[in-house]
Design a protein around this motif. Structure first.
Motif, mmCIF file in Angstrom:
data_model
loop_
_atom_site.group_PDB
_atom_site.id
_atom_site.type_symbol
_atom_site.label_atom_id
_atom_site.label_comp_id
_atom_site.label_asym_id
_atom_site.label_seq_id
_atom_site.Cartn_x
_atom_site.Cartn_y
_atom_site.Cartn_z
ATOM 1 N N MET A 99 91.556 12.332 37.295
ATOM 2 C CA MET A 99 93.058 12.730 37.130
ATOM 3 C C MET A 99 93.728 12.260 36.037
ATOM 4 O O MET A 99 93.399 11.274 35.151
ATOM 5 C CB MET A 99 93.692 12.237 38.187
ATOM 6 N N VAL A 100 94.623 13.164 35.463
ATOM 7 C CA VAL A 100 95.376 12.921 34.206
ATOM 8 C C VAL A 100 96.774 13.058 34.550
ATOM 9 O O VAL A 100 96.963 13.879 35.443
ATOM 10 C CB VAL A 100 94.903 13.763 33.011
ATOM 11 N N TYR A 101 97.578 12.158 34.150
ATOM 12 C CA TYR A 101 99.302 12.299 34.815
ATOM 13 C C TYR A 101 100.129 12.392 33.352
ATOM 14 O O TYR A 101 99.756 12.037 32.327
ATOM 15 C CB TYR A 101 99.491 11.208 35.544
ATOM 16 N N LEU A 102 101.144 12.839 33.602
ATOM 17 C CA LEU A 102 102.220 12.908 32.662
ATOM 18 C C LEU A 102 103.596 12.670 33.379
ATOM 19 O O LEU A 102 104.091 13.413 34.084
ATOM 20 C CB LEU A 102 102.452 14.335 31.911
ATOM 21 N N GLN A 103 104.074 11.301 33.108
ATOM 22 C CA GLN A 103 105.061 11.087 33.599
ATOM 23 C C GLN A 103 106.311 11.379 32.673
ATOM 24 O O GLN A 103 106.299 10.934 31.432
ATOM 25 C CB GLN A 103 105.064 9.301 33.981
ATOM 26 N N MET A 104 107.332 12.162 33.192
ATOM 27 C CA MET A 104 108.425 12.511 32.129
ATOM 28 C C MET A 104 109.735 12.002 32.786
ATOM 29 O O MET A 104 110.148 12.393 33.714
ATOM 30 C CB MET A 104 108.294 14.136 32.272
ATOM 31 N N ASN A 105 110.394 11.235 31.827
ATOM 32 C CA ASN A 105 111.775 10.541 32.124
ATOM 33 C C ASN A 105 112.857 11.108 31.429
ATOM 34 O O ASN A 105 112.628 11.637 30.488
ATOM 35 C CB ASN A 105 111.715 8.983 32.262
ATOM 36 N N SER A 106 114.046 11.078 31.797
ATOM 37 C CA SER A 106 115.141 11.507 30.854
ATOM 38 C C SER A 106 114.946 12.838 30.496
ATOM 39 O O SER A 106 115.112 13.277 29.208
ATOM 40 C CB SER A 106 115.328 10.366 29.555
ATOM 41 N N LEU A 107 114.706 13.644 31.386
ATOM 42 C CA LEU A 107 114.609 14.999 31.071
ATOM 43 C C LEU A 107 115.662 15.799 30.446
ATOM 44 O O LEU A 107 116.901 15.434 30.872
ATOM 45 C CB LEU A 107 113.893 15.875 32.053
ATOM 46 N N LYS A 108 115.394 16.461 29.370
ATOM 47 C CA LYS A 108 116.260 17.439 28.889
ATOM 48 C C LYS A 108 116.178 18.862 29.094
ATOM 49 O O LYS A 108 114.929 19.334 29.147
ATOM 50 C CB LYS A 108 116.204 17.236 27.228
ATOM 51 N N PRO A 109 117.177 19.505 29.209
ATOM 52 C CA PRO A 109 117.009 21.282 28.931
ATOM 53 C C PRO A 109 115.836 21.595 28.223
ATOM 54 O O PRO A 109 115.246 22.557 28.404
ATOM 55 C CB PRO A 109 118.462 21.698 28.900
ATOM 56 N N GLU A 110 115.564 21.220 26.971
ATOM 57 C CA GLU A 110 114.842 21.609 26.044
ATOM 58 C C GLU A 110 113.432 21.154 26.424
ATOM 59 O O GLU A 110 112.361 21.604 25.912
ATOM 60 C CB GLU A 110 114.997 21.159 24.468
ATOM 61 N N ASP A 111 113.194 20.451 27.505
ATOM 62 C CA ASP A 111 112.013 20.164 27.912
ATOM 63 C C ASP A 111 111.360 20.978 28.745
ATOM 64 O O ASP A 111 110.082 21.134 29.319
ATOM 65 C CB ASP A 111 111.801 18.734 28.506
ATOM 66 N N ALA A 112 112.156 22.074 29.061
ATOM 67 C CA ALA A 112 111.788 23.434 30.188
ATOM 68 C C ALA A 112 110.419 24.068 29.491
ATOM 69 O O ALA A 112 110.560 24.573 28.493
ATOM 70 C CB ALA A 112 112.821 23.842 30.334
ATOM 71 N N ALA A 113 109.471 24.228 30.148
ATOM 72 C CA ALA A 113 108.431 25.000 29.419
ATOM 73 C C ALA A 113 107.288 25.162 30.541
ATOM 74 O O ALA A 113 107.427 24.437 31.534
ATOM 75 C CB ALA A 113 107.807 24.423 28.370
ATOM 76 N N VAL A 114 106.231 25.804 30.308
ATOM 77 C CA VAL A 114 105.034 25.821 31.235
ATOM 78 C C VAL A 114 104.273 24.561 30.533
ATOM 79 O O VAL A 114 103.850 24.753 29.388
ATOM 80 C CB VAL A 114 104.386 26.947 31.211
ATOM 81 N N TYR A 115 103.695 23.676 31.280
ATOM 82 C CA TYR A 115 102.961 22.574 30.845
ATOM 83 C C TYR A 115 101.619 22.739 31.247
ATOM 84 O O TYR A 115 101.229 23.090 32.411
ATOM 85 C CB TYR A 115 103.507 21.267 31.526
ATOM 86 N N TYR A 116 100.839 22.519 30.146
ATOM 87 C CA TYR A 116 99.301 22.658 29.985
ATOM 88 C C TYR A 116 98.460 21.280 30.017
ATOM 89 O O TYR A 116 98.808 20.677 29.091
ATOM 90 C CB TYR A 116 98.820 23.619 29.341
ATOM 91 N N CYS A 117 97.502 21.210 30.895
ATOM 92 C CA CYS A 117 96.390 20.167 30.595
ATOM 93 C C CYS A 117 95.319 20.594 29.927
ATOM 94 O O CYS A 117 94.957 21.982 29.999
ATOM 95 C CB CYS A 117 96.148 19.720 32.110
ATOM 96 N N ALA A 118 94.638 19.880 28.977
ATOM 97 C CA ALA A 118 93.465 20.415 28.073
ATOM 98 C C ALA A 118 92.649 19.155 27.862
ATOM 99 O O ALA A 118 92.787 17.921 27.901
ATOM 100 C CB ALA A 118 94.332 20.821 26.727
ATOM 101 N N ALA A 119 91.458 19.598 27.734
ATOM 102 C CA ALA A 119 90.294 18.685 27.600
ATOM 103 C C ALA A 119 89.351 18.890 26.264
ATOM 104 O O ALA A 119 89.429 19.972 25.837
ATOM 105 C CB ALA A 119 89.439 18.720 28.753
ATOM 106 N N ASP A 120 89.269 17.839 25.634
ATOM 107 C CA ASP A 120 88.389 17.799 24.510
ATOM 108 C C ASP A 120 87.233 17.150 24.508
ATOM 109 O O ASP A 120 87.236 15.925 24.851
ATOM 110 C CB ASP A 120 89.342 17.205 23.092
#
Length: 126
Positions: free
Chosen positions: A78-99
Protein backbone atom coordinates in the motif's frame (compact mmCIF):
# COMPACT_ATOMS: atom_id res chain seq x y z
CA UNK A 1 4.22 -5.83 -13.78
CA UNK A 2 2.11 -4.11 -11.16
CA UNK A 3 -1.50 -2.99 -11.04
CA UNK A 4 -2.54 0.02 -9.01
CA UNK A 5 -5.92 1.02 -7.59
CA UNK A 6 -6.53 4.31 -5.82
CA UNK A 7 -9.25 5.01 -3.30
CA UNK A 8 -10.20 7.61 -0.74
CA UNK A 9 -11.15 10.51 -2.95
CA UNK A 10 -14.05 12.57 -1.66
CA UNK A 11 -15.61 16.01 -1.31
CA UNK A 12 -14.02 17.94 1.53
CA UNK A 13 -14.21 21.52 2.76
CA UNK A 14 -11.23 23.82 2.45
CA UNK A 15 -8.96 23.38 5.45
CA UNK A 16 -9.97 19.77 5.84
CA UNK A 17 -8.00 16.56 5.49
CA UNK A 18 -8.19 13.48 3.34
CA UNK A 19 -6.18 10.28 3.09
CA UNK A 20 -5.76 8.60 -0.25
CA UNK A 21 -4.75 4.97 -0.57
CA UNK A 22 -3.18 3.05 -3.41
CA UNK A 23 -3.31 -0.74 -3.43
CA UNK A 24 -0.66 -2.45 -5.52
CA UNK A 25 -0.51 -5.96 -6.86
CA UNK A 26 2.70 -7.74 -7.73
CA UNK A 27 5.51 -9.25 -5.68
CA UNK A 28 8.04 -6.64 -6.81
CA UNK A 29 6.12 -3.73 -5.31
CA UNK A 30 8.59 -3.31 -2.45
CA UNK A 31 11.37 -2.53 -4.92
CA UNK A 32 9.47 0.22 -6.77
CA UNK A 33 9.58 3.94 -6.19
CA UNK A 34 6.02 5.25 -5.90
CA UNK A 35 4.50 8.59 -6.69
CA UNK A 36 1.29 10.55 -6.51
CA UNK A 37 0.23 12.90 -9.27
CA UNK A 38 -2.84 15.00 -9.84
CA UNK A 39 -4.58 16.46 -12.83
CA UNK A 40 -7.21 19.17 -12.79
CA UNK A 41 -9.45 19.89 -15.81
CA UNK A 42 -7.54 21.75 -18.50
CA UNK A 43 -4.22 21.38 -16.70
CA UNK A 44 -1.21 19.14 -17.09
CA UNK A 45 -0.57 16.24 -14.77
CA UNK A 46 1.33 17.48 -11.73
CA UNK A 47 3.67 15.64 -9.38
CA UNK A 48 2.61 15.96 -5.73
CA UNK A 49 4.66 13.37 -3.83
CA UNK A 50 7.15 10.56 -4.28
CA UNK A 51 8.72 7.92 -2.07
CA UNK A 52 11.66 5.60 -2.56
CA UNK A 53 11.35 1.84 -2.48
CA UNK A 54 12.19 1.59 1.23
CA UNK A 55 10.46 4.78 2.33
CA UNK A 56 13.77 6.40 3.17
CA UNK A 57 13.44 9.28 0.71
CA UNK A 58 10.41 11.43 0.04
CA UNK A 59 10.00 14.34 -2.35
CA UNK A 60 7.35 17.05 -2.55
CA UNK A 61 6.89 20.16 -4.68
CA UNK A 62 6.61 23.47 -2.86
CA UNK A 63 2.88 23.63 -3.57
CA UNK A 64 2.15 20.79 -1.13
CA UNK A 65 5.22 20.66 1.10
CA UNK A 66 4.22 20.73 4.75
CA UNK A 67 0.63 19.79 3.96
CA UNK A 68 0.91 16.43 2.18
CA UNK A 69 2.69 13.31 3.44
CA UNK A 70 3.38 10.19 1.41
CA UNK A 71 4.01 6.87 3.11
CA UNK A 72 4.09 3.20 2.20
CA UNK A 73 3.60 -0.22 3.73
CA UNK A 74 5.59 -2.81 1.82
CA UNK A 75 4.00 -5.67 3.75
CA UNK A 76 0.50 -4.64 2.75
CA UNK A 77 1.52 -3.38 -0.71
CA UNK A 78 0.00 0.00 0.00
CA UNK A 79 0.93 3.62 -0.58
CA UNK A 80 -0.82 6.50 1.16
CA UNK A 81 -1.14 10.22 0.67
CA UNK A 82 -2.21 12.16 3.74
CA UNK A 83 -3.48 15.57 2.68
CA UNK A 84 -4.02 18.28 5.30
CA UNK A 85 -5.05 21.93 5.09
CA UNK A 86 -6.67 21.30 1.72
CA UNK A 87 -7.24 24.22 -0.61
CA UNK A 88 -9.67 24.59 -3.50
CA UNK A 89 -6.68 24.47 -5.87
CA UNK A 90 -5.90 20.95 -4.62
CA UNK A 91 -9.04 19.67 -6.33
CA UNK A 92 -8.14 17.20 -9.06
CA UNK A 93 -8.06 13.57 -10.02
CA UNK A 94 -5.23 11.98 -8.05
CA UNK A 95 -3.19 9.15 -9.56
CA UNK A 96 -0.85 6.64 -8.03
CA UNK A 97 2.17 5.61 -10.10
CA UNK A 98 5.02 3.12 -9.89
CA UNK A 99 8.59 3.28 -11.16
CA UNK A 100 10.37 -0.09 -11.27
CA UNK A 101 13.85 1.38 -11.87
CA UNK A 102 16.16 0.27 -9.02
CA UNK A 103 17.29 3.54 -7.44
CA UNK A 104 17.25 5.56 -4.25
CA UNK A 105 16.36 8.60 -6.33
CA UNK A 106 12.68 9.46 -6.27
CA UNK A 107 11.45 10.41 -9.74
CA UNK A 108 9.35 13.55 -10.03
CA UNK A 109 8.26 13.44 -13.67
CA UNK A 110 5.37 11.49 -15.07
CA UNK A 111 7.46 10.02 -17.90
CA UNK A 112 9.64 8.24 -15.33
CA UNK A 113 6.74 6.14 -14.07
CA UNK A 114 5.72 3.02 -15.96
CA UNK A 115 2.52 2.01 -14.18
CA UNK A 116 -0.54 4.07 -13.34
CA UNK A 117 -3.81 3.64 -11.54
CA UNK A 118 -7.18 4.87 -12.75
CA UNK A 119 -7.33 7.83 -10.39
CA UNK A 120 -9.58 9.03 -7.59
CA UNK A 121 -11.43 12.34 -7.52
CA UNK A 122 -10.72 14.91 -4.83
CA UNK A 123 -13.05 17.89 -4.63
CA UNK A 124 -12.40 20.79 -2.26
CA UNK A 125 -15.20 23.25 -1.55
CA UNK A 126 -14.42 26.79 -0.50
Amino acid sequence: QVQLAESGGDLVQAGGSLRLSCAASGRAFSSYAMGWFRQAPGKEREFVAGISWNGGNTVYPDSVKGRFTISRDNVKNMVYLQMNSLKPEDAAVYYCAADPTPSYVVPAHSYEYNYWGQGTQVTVSS
